[in-house]
Design a protein around this motif. Structure first.
Motif, PDB file in Angstrom:
ATOM      1  N   LEU A 180       0.834  -1.210   0.000  1.00 58.87           N
ATOM      2  CA  LEU A 180       0.000   0.000   0.000  1.00 58.87           C
ATOM      3  C   LEU A 180       0.868   1.259   0.000  1.00 58.87           C
ATOM      4  O   LEU A 180       0.570   2.236  -0.696  1.00 58.87           O
ATOM      5  N   LEU A 181       1.943   1.234   0.778  1.00 56.90           N
ATOM      6  CA  LEU A 181       2.844   2.389   0.829  1.00 56.90           C
ATOM      7  C   LEU A 181       3.545   2.598  -0.516  1.00 56.90           C
ATOM      8  O   LEU A 181       3.736   3.745  -0.952  1.00 56.90           O
ATOM      9  N   GLU A 182       3.910   1.508  -1.165  1.00 62.02           N
ATOM     10  CA  GLU A 182       4.545   1.627  -2.482  1.00 62.02           C
ATOM     11  C   GLU A 182       3.561   2.176  -3.519  1.00 62.02           C
ATOM     12  O   GLU A 182       3.944   2.963  -4.392  1.00 62.02           O
ATOM     13  N   LEU A 183       2.300   1.775  -3.418  1.00 62.52           N
ATOM     14  CA  LEU A 183       1.281   2.328  -4.323  1.00 62.52           C
ATOM     15  C   LEU A 183       1.130   3.833  -4.105  1.00 62.52           C
ATOM     16  O   LEU A 183       0.980   4.594  -5.063  1.00 62.52           O
ATOM     17  N   ARG A 217      -1.628   8.919  -4.578  1.00 63.67           N
ATOM     18  CA  ARG A 217      -3.024   8.892  -4.154  1.00 63.67           C
ATOM     19  C   ARG A 217      -3.134   8.440  -2.698  1.00 63.67           C
ATOM     20  O   ARG A 217      -2.669   7.362  -2.327  1.00 63.67           O
ATOM     21  N   THR A 218      -3.777   9.268  -1.890  1.00 60.23           N
ATOM     22  CA  THR A 218      -3.887   8.978  -0.453  1.00 60.23           C
ATOM     23  C   THR A 218      -4.897   7.877  -0.143  1.00 60.23           C
ATOM     24  O   THR A 218      -4.924   7.364   0.977  1.00 60.23           O
ATOM     25  N   ARG A 263       4.872  13.324  -0.633  1.00 63.39           N
ATOM     26  CA  ARG A 263       4.118  14.045   0.402  1.00 63.39           C
ATOM     27  C   ARG A 263       4.218  13.359   1.771  1.00 63.39           C
ATOM     28  O   ARG A 263       3.880  12.194   1.918  1.00 63.39           O
ATOM     29  N   THR A 264       4.683  14.144   2.751  1.00 65.15           N
ATOM     30  CA  THR A 264       4.938  13.600   4.083  1.00 65.15           C
ATOM     31  C   THR A 264       3.700  13.673   4.978  1.00 65.15           C
ATOM     32  O   THR A 264       3.436  12.744   5.762  1.00 65.15           O
ATOM     33  N   LYS A 265       2.938  14.748   4.876  1.00 66.11           N
ATOM     34  CA  LYS A 265       1.830  14.984   5.796  1.00 66.11           C
ATOM     35  C   LYS A 265       0.818  13.838   5.837  1.00 66.11           C
ATOM     36  O   LYS A 265       0.421  13.401   6.933  1.00 66.11           O
ATOM     37  N   PRO A 266       0.364  13.305   4.682  1.00 62.04           N
ATOM     38  CA  PRO A 266      -0.588  12.190   4.744  1.00 62.04           C
ATOM     39  C   PRO A 266      -0.039  10.979   5.501  1.00 62.04           C
ATOM     40  O   PRO A 266      -0.773  10.298   6.211  1.00 62.04           O
TER      41      PRO A 266
END
Length: 333
Positions: free
Chosen positions: A31-34, A40-41, A88-91
């Protein structure tokens, strides 16, 4: 993944909650690689569900989810000179907070996620439980095989294209390797994470060109990989053929005899002496065993009553009189 499964089959595959943990662990990374690939979050919001499953199915490995999320957060900081990829780090931070909070949704609350820290650090406990002992290469076939696998992967990492290096993969590899050297159980996470980054490192390699090339870096890497893969393919059926079939026949027969003896009475009303290995199966059958393979549960600092695990070890070693032991517990069988 065939190579990964093969190594896991040598020592780690068993009918236990850890098998579910492997699926959740790999699902998290996927999921993290996707997310990294697409930005897409929507993929990230499945992760808290994995946290809820993990804490309730196999809590001792729940912290691994947080560690992996932390690794991806580090790699999200864009620093090309440090090979940090940048996304993107925030998500990721938001999801990690939600993942942690959902870890509290379990029958024991905060105590469940802190349980692992109370369970380790006891030298005698570590020495008693085989999978908690430090990794020692060249002690058996498995340790030799795992050692050369790690060395081979390091070799392939070093000679891979640097532009395809990802710090998150290196952090997971060396981080889990540190845990694995400390306790053999931790090596399963090394196995799960050390192979798949090779696909990225060698995605531009053209096999037909390498086979026609003169001796060089690419040719050496290819033939080392080809020989290693051939060994895996040949050895795989041998390993599968050596997997032992549990439970032992004598335990099944013993429980059949006890079933016949108690008739229609409730199994839970009977106390049975069972050893560390067989206790789980006796418990599965519905009886109350003296001990089972959840070693840390039988330490006083966790159960608040008594160091039953150490009493069991003393019994096996002859430090406790059998007559005194039987008198204390008054087992039915």
């Amino acid at each position: 993944m065939m190579i990964t499964d093969f190594i896991l089959a040598l020592a780690f595959v068993a009918t236990r909650a850890q098998m579910v943990s492997y699926i959740i662990f790999l699902g998290l990374i996927y999921l993290l690689e996707l997310y990294v690939k697409t930005g897409r979050t929507k993929y990230l919001w499945v992760i808290p569900i994995l946290s809820l499953l993990q804490i309730n199915l196999h809590a001792s490995l729940w912290w691994m989810l947080i560690l992996v999320l932390l690794v991806y957060i580090i790699d999200s900081i864009r620093k090309p000179k440090l090979h940090l990829q940048g996304y993107r780090t925030k998500p990721l931070i938001v999801v990690m907070v939600v993942t942690f909070l959902l870890g509290l949704v379990n029958p024991y609350g905060f105590n469940m996620i802190m349980f692992i820290f109370k369970s380790y650090g006891d030298t005698r406990f570590h020495n008693m439980i085989v999978e908690l002992r430090s990794f020692s290469p060249f002690t058996d076939v498995f340790s030799i095989f795992l050692y050369f696998s790690i060395v081979s992967v390091l070799f392939l990492y070093i000679f891979g294209k640097r532009k395809n290096v990802r710090i998150r993969y290196l952090l997971m590899f060396f981080g889990f390797l540190a845990l694995g050297l400390n306790t053999v159980k931790g090596m399963s996470q090394v196995v799960l994470t050390m192979f798949f980054p090779l696909a990225l490192l060698y995605k531009d390699a053209k096999i037909e060109k390498i086979m026609d090339a003169k001796i060089g870096r690419d040719a050496i890497v290819f033939w080392v990989g080809a020989v290693s893969l051939s060994i895996f393919v040949v050895a795989l059926p041998v390993v599968v053929g050596q997997v032992r079939d549990y439970p032992r026949e004598v335990i099944v027969r013993a429980l059949d005899v006890i079933d016949d003896d108690i008739g229609e009475n409730s199994r839970y009303d009977y106390k049975i002496y069972a050893n560390y290995v067989d206790g789980g199966y006796v418990e599965y059958w519905g009886y109350r065993p003296y001990i089972d393979p959840r070693g840390e549960v039988f330490l006083e600092k966790n159960n608040g009553k008594e160091d039953i695990l150490y009493e069991y070890k003393d019994l096996i070693d002859g430090g406790v009189k059998v007559s005194d032991f039987l008198k204390k517990y008054n087992f039915d069988y």
